[in-house]
Motif scaffolding. Structure first.
Motif, mmCIF file in Angstrom:
data_model
loop_
_atom_site.group_PDB
_atom_site.id
_atom_site.type_symbol
_atom_site.label_atom_id
_atom_site.label_comp_id
_atom_site.label_asym_id
_atom_site.label_seq_id
_atom_site.Cartn_x
_atom_site.Cartn_y
_atom_site.Cartn_z
ATOM 1 N N VAL A 50 0.840 -1.188 0.000
ATOM 2 C CA VAL A 50 0.000 0.000 0.000
ATOM 3 C C VAL A 50 0.881 1.246 0.000
ATOM 4 C CG1 VAL A 50 -1.931 -1.116 1.200
ATOM 5 C CG2 VAL A 50 -0.176 0.060 2.526
ATOM 6 N N ILE A 51 0.280 2.351 -0.376
ATOM 7 C CA ILE A 51 0.984 3.633 -0.318
ATOM 8 C C ILE A 51 0.834 4.197 1.089
ATOM 9 C CG2 ILE A 51 1.134 5.979 -1.260
ATOM 10 C CD1 ILE A 51 1.910 3.667 -3.233
ATOM 11 N N LEU A 52 1.938 4.644 1.643
ATOM 12 C CA LEU A 52 1.989 5.238 2.977
ATOM 13 C C LEU A 52 2.593 6.627 2.842
ATOM 14 C CD1 LEU A 52 3.002 3.653 6.280
ATOM 15 C CD2 LEU A 52 4.362 5.580 5.464
ATOM 16 N N CYS A 53 2.039 7.603 3.533
ATOM 17 C CA CYS A 53 2.516 8.984 3.479
ATOM 18 C C CYS A 53 2.994 9.422 4.857
ATOM 19 C CB CYS A 53 1.395 9.917 3.033
ATOM 20 S SG CYS A 53 0.541 9.385 1.535
ATOM 21 N N VAL A 54 4.158 10.063 4.909
ATOM 22 C CA VAL A 54 4.667 10.667 6.137
ATOM 23 C C VAL A 54 4.733 12.166 5.874
ATOM 24 C CG1 VAL A 54 6.556 10.817 7.797
ATOM 25 C CG2 VAL A 54 6.026 8.610 6.711
ATOM 26 N N THR A 55 4.027 12.937 6.712
ATOM 27 C CA THR A 55 3.898 14.374 6.478
ATOM 28 C C THR A 55 4.374 15.159 7.691
ATOM 29 O OG1 THR A 55 1.952 13.935 5.113
ATOM 30 C CG2 THR A 55 2.256 16.198 5.857
ATOM 31 N N ILE A 113 13.322 2.045 12.774
ATOM 32 C CA ILE A 113 12.080 1.495 13.296
ATOM 33 C C ILE A 113 11.290 2.669 13.863
ATOM 34 C CG2 ILE A 113 11.035 -0.095 14.948
ATOM 35 C CD1 ILE A 113 13.526 -1.862 14.668
ATOM 36 N N ILE A 114 10.141 2.937 13.248
ATOM 37 C CA ILE A 114 9.342 4.120 13.555
ATOM 38 C C ILE A 114 8.056 3.672 14.248
ATOM 39 C CG2 ILE A 114 8.144 6.104 12.563
ATOM 40 C CD1 ILE A 114 10.204 5.946 10.223
ATOM 41 N N PHE A 115 7.873 4.121 15.479
ATOM 42 C CA PHE A 115 6.711 3.746 16.271
ATOM 43 C C PHE A 115 5.606 4.778 16.068
ATOM 44 C CE2 PHE A 115 10.426 1.888 18.372
ATOM 45 C CZ PHE A 115 10.030 0.554 18.443
ATOM 46 N N THR A 121 0.505 9.918 14.663
ATOM 47 C CA THR A 121 1.739 10.660 14.891
ATOM 48 C C THR A 121 2.863 9.710 15.288
ATOM 49 O OG1 THR A 121 1.182 11.125 17.200
ATOM 50 C CG2 THR A 121 0.578 12.815 15.548
ATOM 51 N N ILE A 122 4.075 10.103 14.931
ATOM 52 C CA ILE A 122 5.246 9.292 15.277
ATOM 53 C C ILE A 122 5.583 9.513 16.748
ATOM 54 C CG2 ILE A 122 7.714 8.951 14.866
ATOM 55 C CD1 ILE A 122 7.189 9.707 11.919
ATOM 56 N N GLU A 123 5.610 8.407 17.502
ATOM 57 C CA GLU A 123 5.966 8.450 18.929
ATOM 58 C C GLU A 123 7.473 8.569 19.086
ATOM 59 O OE1 GLU A 123 7.616 6.731 22.453
ATOM 60 O OE2 GLU A 123 7.363 5.413 20.753
ATOM 61 N N GLY A 158 14.409 14.082 7.082
ATOM 62 C CA GLY A 158 13.903 15.003 8.097
ATOM 63 C C GLY A 158 12.644 14.504 8.793
ATOM 64 N N ILE A 159 12.427 13.190 8.787
ATOM 65 C CA ILE A 159 11.273 12.609 9.469
ATOM 66 C C ILE A 159 11.605 12.519 10.959
ATOM 67 C CG2 ILE A 159 9.860 10.531 9.717
ATOM 68 C CD1 ILE A 159 10.362 10.039 6.684
ATOM 69 N N VAL A 160 10.716 13.072 11.804
ATOM 70 C CA VAL A 160 10.974 13.136 13.240
ATOM 71 C C VAL A 160 9.712 12.780 14.026
ATOM 72 C CG1 VAL A 160 12.793 14.894 13.001
ATOM 73 C CG2 VAL A 160 10.408 15.603 13.345
ATOM 74 N N ALA A 161 9.897 12.565 15.340
ATOM 75 C CA ALA A 161 8.756 12.322 16.229
ATOM 76 C C ALA A 161 7.780 13.485 16.089
ATOM 77 C CB ALA A 161 9.233 12.176 17.665
ATOM 78 N N GLY A 162 6.496 13.153 16.058
ATOM 79 C CA GLY A 162 5.454 14.159 15.890
ATOM 80 C C GLY A 162 4.929 14.258 14.471
ATOM 81 N N ASP A 163 5.731 13.833 13.473
ATOM 82 C CA ASP A 163 5.249 13.825 12.091
ATOM 83 C C ASP A 163 4.074 12.862 11.977
ATOM 84 O OD1 ASP A 163 7.262 15.597 11.467
ATOM 85 O OD2 ASP A 163 8.420 14.197 10.245
ATOM 86 N N LYS A 164 3.278 13.027 10.929
ATOM 87 C CA LYS A 164 2.048 12.243 10.744
ATOM 88 C C LYS A 164 2.261 11.138 9.715
ATOM 89 C CE LYS A 164 -2.549 12.086 11.308
ATOM 90 N NZ LYS A 164 -3.237 11.945 12.552
ATOM 91 N N VAL A 165 1.819 9.916 10.053
ATOM 92 C CA VAL A 165 1.902 8.758 9.150
ATOM 93 C C VAL A 165 0.468 8.368 8.778
ATOM 94 C CG1 VAL A 165 2.666 6.365 8.910
ATOM 95 C CG2 VAL A 165 4.021 7.969 10.274
#
Length: 170
Positions: A50-55, A113-115, A121-123, A158-165
C-alpha cells in the motif's frame, strides 16, 4: 494511423521515460501527490503493498510499503532481505495499541524502526538499528503500528517524532 508493434513499444518507452523524469527523488511529493492506502499490488514476498505517506509541516514523503498483518508475517518482517529501496518499507499494524518490541535477529540491513501512535503521529524513531542484534527495540508507549524504513533514511528526509503517518490496509 497504425503503429507497428515496435513503434508502439517505442512510444510506450518514451512516455514512461518522460513520466519518470517528472517524478520527485527520494519519495518527496506534495501532500496532494500521496494517496495513503492506495493499493500497489503484491510484493515479491507475497505481501499486500500500500501507499503510505509521512507528512510534516513542509513535506510529504510517499512510500510503497508491505503490510505485515498476520503474526507470521510480523514475525518474519524484513529478515533476510539484503536491500531496501528508499521509497519502500514495511508497516506492522496492530489490532489494538500496545507497547511494541522488535529485534534485528536475522535482519541483514540496518533499519529505522518508527513507532506510530493510534492518531498517526510518530511516537519515536529507533534509527539505524544494528543488524543481527537480539537487543529489544521498544516503543516508549502503546502504539498502533510500526513502520520500518532503510536505516538512516528518516534522518536524511527530516522525518521526526510528531510527524504524521497515513496508510490503510484491508
Amino acid at each position: 494511423m497504425t503503429l507497428s508493434p515496435f513503434s508502439r513499444y517505442g512510444a510506450f518507452a518514451i512516455a514512461l521515460s518522460l513520466t519518470a523524469c517528472n517524478m520527485p527523488a527520494n519519495g518527496v511529493t506534495s501532500a496532494a501527490g500521496c494517496t495513503p492506502g492506495a493499493t500497489a499490488g503484491q510484493s515479491i514476498a507475497g505481501l499486500e503493498q500500500v501507499i503510505l505517506c509521512v507528512t510534516n509541516a513542509t513535506k510529504t514523503h510517499s512510500f510503497t510499503v508491505e503490510a505485515a498483518r498476520t503474526s507470521a508475517e510480523q514475525a518474519k518482517g524484513l529478515m533476510f532481505r539484503t536491500d531496501l529501496p528508499d521509497n519502500a518499507g514495511m508497516i506492522f499494524p496492530f489490532p489494538e495499541p500496545r507497547v511494541a518490541s522488535f529485534w534485528m535477529k536475522n535482519t541483514v540491513i540496518p533499519l529505522d524502526i518508527i513507532f506510530v501512535r493510534a492518531d498517526g503521529t510518530i511516537e519515536s524513531i529507533a534509527d539505524n538499528t544494528i543488524p543481527y542484534s537480539t537487543t529489544p527495540v521498544v516503543s516508549g508507549e502503546p502504539v498502533a503500528a510500526v513502520l520500518e524504513l532503510r536505516g538512516g533514511l528518516a534522518a536524511e528526509l527530516g522525518i521526526v517524532a510528531g510527524d504524521k503517518v497515513q496508510w490503510t490496509t484491508k
